[in-house]
Design a protein around this motif. Structure first.
Motif, short mmCIF file in Angstrom:
data_model
loop_
_atom_site.label_atom_id
_atom_site.label_comp_id
_atom_site.label_asym_id
_atom_site.label_seq_id
_atom_site.Cartn_x
_atom_site.Cartn_y
_atom_site.Cartn_z
N TYR A 135 40.98 50.52 46.66
CA TYR A 135 40.69 51.36 45.47
C TYR A 135 40.59 52.68 45.75
O TYR A 135 39.83 53.30 45.09
CB TYR A 135 39.26 50.73 45.07
CG TYR A 135 39.02 49.56 44.35
CD1 TYR A 135 38.36 48.43 44.60
CD2 TYR A 135 39.76 49.21 43.28
CE1 TYR A 135 38.14 47.25 44.00
CE2 TYR A 135 39.74 48.02 42.62
CZ TYR A 135 38.96 47.09 42.75
OH TYR A 135 38.88 45.87 42.16
N ARG A 186 47.94 43.72 51.23
CA ARG A 186 46.93 44.22 51.81
C ARG A 186 47.12 45.31 52.72
O ARG A 186 47.96 45.47 53.44
CB ARG A 186 46.04 43.32 52.41
CG ARG A 186 45.13 42.40 51.54
CD ARG A 186 44.04 41.62 52.46
NE ARG A 186 42.91 42.91 52.70
CZ ARG A 186 42.10 42.66 53.51
NH1 ARG A 186 41.98 41.60 54.53
NH2 ARG A 186 41.24 43.41 53.76
N GLY A 240 42.47 46.63 44.41
CA GLY A 240 41.19 46.33 45.39
C GLY A 240 42.05 46.19 46.74
O GLY A 240 41.31 46.63 47.57
N GLU A 241 43.10 45.50 46.61
CA GLU A 241 43.82 45.01 47.87
C GLU A 241 44.12 46.23 48.63
O GLU A 241 44.62 46.27 49.94
CB GLU A 241 44.82 44.14 47.45
CG GLU A 241 46.06 44.60 46.62
CD GLU A 241 45.69 44.49 44.88
OE1 GLU A 241 44.51 44.45 44.63
OE2 GLU A 241 46.46 43.61 44.39
N TYR A 262 44.33 48.12 55.10
CA TYR A 262 42.90 48.44 55.22
C TYR A 262 42.76 49.16 56.74
O TYR A 262 43.75 49.20 57.35
CB TYR A 262 42.02 47.23 55.47
CG TYR A 262 42.63 46.20 56.56
CD1 TYR A 262 43.23 45.01 55.98
CD2 TYR A 262 42.22 46.05 57.89
CE1 TYR A 262 43.98 44.02 56.90
CE2 TYR A 262 42.83 45.35 58.79
CZ TYR A 262 43.72 44.24 58.23
OH TYR A 262 44.25 43.25 59.04
N ARG A 263 41.69 49.86 56.81
CA ARG A 263 41.42 50.95 57.91
C ARG A 263 41.40 50.12 59.40
O ARG A 263 40.61 49.15 59.28
CB ARG A 263 40.35 51.57 57.57
CG ARG A 263 40.42 52.75 58.56
CD ARG A 263 40.59 54.22 57.69
NE ARG A 263 40.78 55.34 58.57
CZ ARG A 263 42.00 56.09 58.75
NH1 ARG A 263 42.80 55.88 57.76
NH2 ARG A 263 41.98 56.95 59.47
N LYS A 297 38.77 51.96 41.27
CA LYS A 297 38.02 50.88 40.68
C LYS A 297 37.90 51.27 39.23
O LYS A 297 37.94 50.50 38.26
CB LYS A 297 36.76 50.51 41.51
CG LYS A 297 36.27 49.25 40.96
CD LYS A 297 35.32 48.50 41.89
CE LYS A 297 35.01 47.26 41.62
NZ LYS A 297 34.15 46.39 42.59
#
Lengths: 155, 298, 672
Positions: free
Chosen positions: C362, C478, C358-359, C480-481, C347
């Motif tokens: 970060y 995207r 951010g997608e 993500y975890r 960021k």
């Protein structure tokens, strides 16, 4: 170039001289050329080694000799090829700004800018903006346009 | 502070509780809402799916009216309305041709000077007041903050918060005393306006969102859009029936959640209009009781 | 009366298509003082130049104006031609009718009028030109190379082997740069350290190379052939004349939990450390920010906290009181070879132009790493001993997703350029992964495959065909975890299917950027740089290793993203330029410098104050009998760089800049 004096504001083509530094703005203008960026044809460049070389009398002389506007452009602060020339130019110009207003030249006719060697696009913007701005101010009519002593006509 | 107010069609109809709760909290938070007179529909999905110019002109009319009312900002609580109004403002300021056409259609001078804020942006400005006036902070309540598609995107149009990793709702929820959870579906689509025409897709998408919230340990989901609310709340039965989601997860509007923390009763906030009854959860966290014993602000 | 020749070039179609060259020549030919005016297709060609030479001789010209391309292009060419014909080259000037006219305007009338106007400026100016003789200055035949990565190392060795001395400055405690962190290099899969370390040793042992590590350039004065460079030698806290590299200090340091920069944060090091075993020099440095003793001092603690390393050092080489020291080196040429850093997806960015991802979280999702971190995992000397193990739990990842073009080619993130090396190293990573993790699945999301070097495309095909990497043309929207894995949402544009992959590890091929601090270094050297910080070359095609500052050259990734073979080639090219510069006893300089008329100089010395180079000296003026008259200013011709600030400042206009005198400039302005 069209005749002086009898032009209306709308049809008038301003004549603008640009005093630029060799290392940044001149090269930036070269880049604009290499990139074929179209711009107004009203600005003619006079090359100087550095904006620090610019005597404010050049600017007044330019108006005396028929310019409707003047551009002074050099390297960004901290990037001067000669390290400090542009700072001197900036200081000189700050004082000069008040002076030209005092002697009756509209300060909007004079543009001071920083254009680096990689900013061809920015140079085109400055040329176009200055041209439009001076166009809207009309011809510079304070001094009668002098004809050069050798009798040549302005083209 | 005073701010213009554009309820939009749904806040006077299927999402009445959103307006009720909003009006209940603004007086406590020292915000005065001035409704835009003679406002009309923002065009929603129908306008921009059929005619680009219409999708700009309709909201532009509202903005013109707001300008005449000398409002310099308006709040559009519905995320879709917000996005349409902001998109119109953006298009007019960027594209001279559209601006000229809008001008000619509206038949009147229009400076495009009115700013549009979402409920997230407005309440972000008063988090200190929320915290200060929270008589019944929602301590221990784990909330998943759902932004949906339209609250913070596209970044050029909305110009608020981070389009990929936003956190404005989280800061408001924290100010209300609750605990926002870290989860991965905050920006995933709920199916939007396809609720009737592609119900299956809406149910499927909603199920993914709900499951993710459950996995993250959330007890409720907070939203800022009547469409999202409807898709997640009204359709939860279908999600349950078609398999997958066991728990019932209350879906709350941001204004309802903030209202609870300010000590207002669930009834006052319209929480009894939801399909998924939030009462069990509220009882669990003692909110209902607290509201009853502490009375409520007029 | 002047005898000026005007030569208008068509430059093929470049000028001729937009500007009526014949009319320009004719119009300028009518100016008083112009005795010859022609136009021709290609003035810079042999026949074109012959026309100039012929006219000079036949018409006894004392001034030549060539209306053509930019003087930056061919001023030297035409001046040489004029000199060959017997005319002083400084009586030849160019009017820029191409870059400043035909290439930026479309209307023929306007462009031709402007061309005539620009030509007139130069014709009137040249009437006041003086013949000038070049100035000769001595050259210090020593070079400074800034940065000791592979480019700096190559350049230093080439110059030293060419018989000249080199000062090699490196800001890290060891030389080697990023290449020393790599596991294998494409397209040969050579072990990186194996090919690099012999070069590093050569540097250390070369009699002509003075190596200053853990040092940075503090300031630069002077000019080509005569630079004075002040270098800060940062305090290692070790006396390098005593240390023998035994390593006892490192073994005994109680703080071994500091994230290692060499391992890109994946491994740990001690507070007193040598960055890697093959470091050159093999002398440790104390990280004062993390050393208990120095932290204690900073807090004002009276007792000496720790001090273990000094206790165990058999040579008494530890010196906690060592300060930064300075040396000044006199050099004739400088090569900038500071290399690159990788863009961060975080960021917080160090430049306003950049934006993080951010997608992709970060950079906060564990097991999402970048290319250099993967190199450290793959490297036998790395934190996992060469095993591919994911950072969070040290388990072997069975599915690894590689993403190309992270930051690069993405104006929304602030980097519109291609980083050139990523397609190749991602293929390499996929291959290494396949070799090391049996049954592992490598998936690569790409936009294009840029593998233009020798054997490069074949290398990528190998990764796909022999090492079974799955290449999907599409981007990842995207990640993500998701429990233990990272859910990656991508798209395969060739099949038209969205792809959702649960990866054990994700490797981002992040963009190449210049090193931090590049802007400040460039300003010290007066070289220009672009908005990303990449050093500007003098001309992208014809002068790729020079900068616009005479005597300063550039090599490697600090000028643009570049792989090892090209960096090495560029370094050798820069070295050859330096050796060319040093091949002369004296350096010929353009005489466009300032000169004081001592008759009118009042000795106010405003000029001395404003001169950026200290080129003004005070001179005593005496009369014919040796009696003192006054002190006047004088310009040192060796130092003056020709900026003209003195002339603009002088109240009595006693100092003049050759080539840009007031007379010349007023003549041009009067020609408007």
């Amino acid at each position: 170039m069209s005749a002086t004096g009898s032009e209306t504001k709308a049809s008038f083509e301003p004549r603008i001289i640009a005093f630029v530094c060799n290392w940044c703005t001149y090269t930036g203008a070269d880049l604009a050329g290499t990139s074929r960026i179209n711009m107004a044809p009203n600005v003619r460049i006079i090359r100087l080694p550095c904006t620090g070389r610019i005597d404010t009398t050049f600017i007044i002389k330019a108006f005396e000799r028929g310019a409707d506007g003047v551009i002074v452009s050099g390297c960004h602060p901290a990037d001067c090829h000669y390290t400090a020339g542009n700072y001197h130019a900036r200081r000189r110009f700050a004082l000069f700004h008040d002076l030209i207003e005092f002697i009756g030249i509209d300060p909007r006719r004079v543009t001071f800018s920083w254009v680096s060697a990689s900013e061809g696009g920015k140079w085109a913007e400055i040329v176009n903006d200055a041209t439009e701005r001076v166009r809207s101010l009309g011809p510079f009519a304070m001094y009668p346009r002098q004809v050069a002593s050798s009798g040549e006509q302005h083209a | 502070m005073k701010i213009g107010y554009y309820p939009g069609c749904s806040l006077h109809a299927t999402a009445r509780e959103y307006e009720e709760s909003l009006k209940a909290i603004v007086s406590i938070l020292d915000i005065e809402l001035e409704e835009v007179r003679d406002w009309a529909c923002c065009g929603a999905t129908s306008a921009h799916a059929t005619n680009r110019f219409l999708s700009v002109a309709l909201p532009a009319r509202t903005l013109m009216l707001a300008e005449r009312q000398k409002l310099n900002r308006i709040l559009a609580p519905c995320a879709a309305c917000y996005n349409r109004l902001a998109s119109a403002h953006h298009a007019i300021s960027r594209d001279k041709k559209i601006a000229a056409r809008v001008q000619s259609i509206l038949g009147s001078d229009f400076d495009n000077s009115v700013g549009i804020v979402s409920i997230a942006e407005l309440l972000s400005e008063v988090t200190a007041t929320i915290r200060q006036k929270a008589k019944a902070p929602l301590t221990g309540l784990k909330v998943a903050c759902y932004y949906g598609c339209l609250l913070v995107r596209p970044p050029d149009v909305c110009g608020f918060d981070d389009a990929e990793a936003p956190n404005s709702l989280e800061s408001i929820v924290s100010a209300a005393g609750a605990t926002p959870v870290k989860w991965s579906m905050a920006l995933e689509c709920c199916g939007g306006g396809f609720s009737l025409s592609r119900t299956g897709s809406v149910v499927r998408l909603g199920r993914l969102i709900l499951q993710s919230a459950i996995d993250a340990g959330a007890q409720a989901i907070v939203v800022a859009c009547p469409m999202c609310h409807s898709n997640l709340d009204f359709r939860q039965n279908a999600m349950n029936e078609r398999g997958g989601i066991e728990k019932r997860m209350p879906i709350m509007f941001l204004s309802e959640l903030v209202g609870l923390s300010l000590g207002l009763s669930p009834a006052r906030l319209g929480l009894d209009r939801h399909f998924v009854n939030p009462s069990p959860l509220l009882e669990q966290i003692g909110a209902a009781k607290t509201a009853q014993t502490r009375g409520e602000n007029a | 009366m002047s005898r000026i020749g005007v030569f208008i070039c068509h430059c093929g179609e470049n000028i001729g298509r937009t500007v009526d060259c014949a009319r320009v020549a004719q119009s300028l030919g009518e100016l008083p003082g112009v005795v010859h005016a022609i136009d021709y297709k290609y003035m810079c060609s042999d026949p074109g130049q012959a026309l100039i030479k012929q006219a000079i001789q036949e018409k006894h010209l004392d001034g030549v104006v060539v209306g053509a391309c930019s003087p930056h292009m061919h001023e030297k060419t035409f001046r040489k031609a004029a000199a060959a014909a017997g005319m002083n080259p400084f009586l030849c000037e160019m009017a820029n009718l191409r870059e400043h006219c035909s290439w930026i305007h479309e209307d023929r009338e306007n462009a031709t009028d402007k061309a005539i106007g620009l030509g007139r400026f130069i014709v009137e100016k040249i009437k006041y030109n003086h013949p000038l003789s070049p100035i000769f200055i001595p050259v210090e035949r020593r070079a400074l190379v800034i940065g000791a990565g592979i480019a700096g190392i190559q350049a230093a060795l080439d110059i030293a082997d060419g018989g000249c001395d080199v000062v090699l400055v490196e800001k890290e405690p060891s030389i080697g740069g990023h290449m020393s962190q790599l596991s294998e290099t494409f397209p040969t899969l050579d072990c990186s350290q194996c090919i690099l370390t012999p070069r590093m040793v050569e540097i250390a042992q070369h009699p002509r190379i003075k190596l200053l590590t853990y040092s940075e350039v503090e300031s630069v004065e002077g000019y080509i052939g005569n630079f004075q460079v002040k270098i800060r030698k940062k305090a290692r806290s070790i006396d390098d004349t005593l240390c023998n590299g035994c390593g006892e200090c490192q073994k005994n340091c109680p703080n071994s939990k500091i994230p290692s920069e060499f391992d890109q944060g994946l491994g740990k090091r001690t507070a007193i450390y040598v960055p890697f075993p093959q470091a050159v020099p093999n002398i440790p440095v104390i990280d004062r920010a993390n050393c208990a003793l120095f932290k204690g001092r900073a807090k004002g603690v009276k007792k000496v906290v720790c001090g273990k390393c000094a206790d165990v050092c058999g040579r008494k080489a530890i010196n906690y009181d060592q300060q930064d020291s300075f040396v000044t080196e006199n050099v004739g040429a400088i090569i900038v070879a500071t290399g690159y850093q990788l863009y961060s997806v975080g960021k917080k960015q160090d430049s306003e132009l950049l934006c993080g991802y951010g997608e992709y979280g970060y950079g906060d999702i564990p097991d999402v790493i970048d290319g250099l971190q993967f190199e450290r995992l793959a490297s036998a000397s790395g934190p996992t001993g060469g095993k591919i193990l994911r950072p969070s739990d040290h388990k072997e990842p069975k599915t690894v997703v590689f993403l190309q073009c992270i930051g690069s080619r993405d104006p929304a993130k602030g980097i519109e350029y291609c980083s050139k090396i990523c397609c190749m190293y991602v293929a390499k990573h996929a291959m290494l992964y396949h070799h090391k993790v049996h049954g592992g699945k490598a998936v690569v999301f790409y936009m294009d495959i840029r593998a233009g070097g020798k054997g490069y495309d074949e290398f990528v095909r190998r990764a796909i065909e022999e090492n079974h990497a799955l290449y999907l043309r599409g981007r990842v929207s995207r990640m993500y975890r998701n429990g233990d894995t990272i859910r990656v949402h991508g798209f395969d544009t060739l099949s038209g299917e969205p792809m959702v992959i649960d990866a054990d590890m994700v490797v981002l091929a992040t963009a190449m950027r210049p090193q931090p601090g590049i802007a400040s270094l460039a300003q010290k050297l007066s070289v220009s740089y672009d908005q990303h910080g990449f050093i500007n070359e003098a001309h992208p095609k014809l002068r790729p290793v020079e900068t616009n500052t005479a005597g300063v050259f550039v090599a490697g990734a600090c000028q643009a993203p570049r792989d090892i073979p090209d960096s090495v080639a560029m370094a050798s090219a820069a070295a050859s330029k330096v050796l060319g510069l040093f091949s002369k006893e004296l350096l010929e300089r353009e005489p466009l410098i300032a000169h004081v008329d001592t008759a009118t100089c009042a000795g106010c010395f405003h000029c001395e104050r404003v001169c950026p180079y200290g080129a003004i000296v005070r001179k005593e003026i005496k009369d014919g009998r040796g009696r003192f008259i006054k002190i006047a200013a004088e310009v040192n011709p060796g130092v003056c760089q020709g900026c003209g600030t003195c002339q603009a400042t002088c109240p009595s206009k006693s100092v003049e800049l050759e080539g840009f005198t007031d007379e010349q400039i007023y003549a041009a302005v009067n020609a408007l």
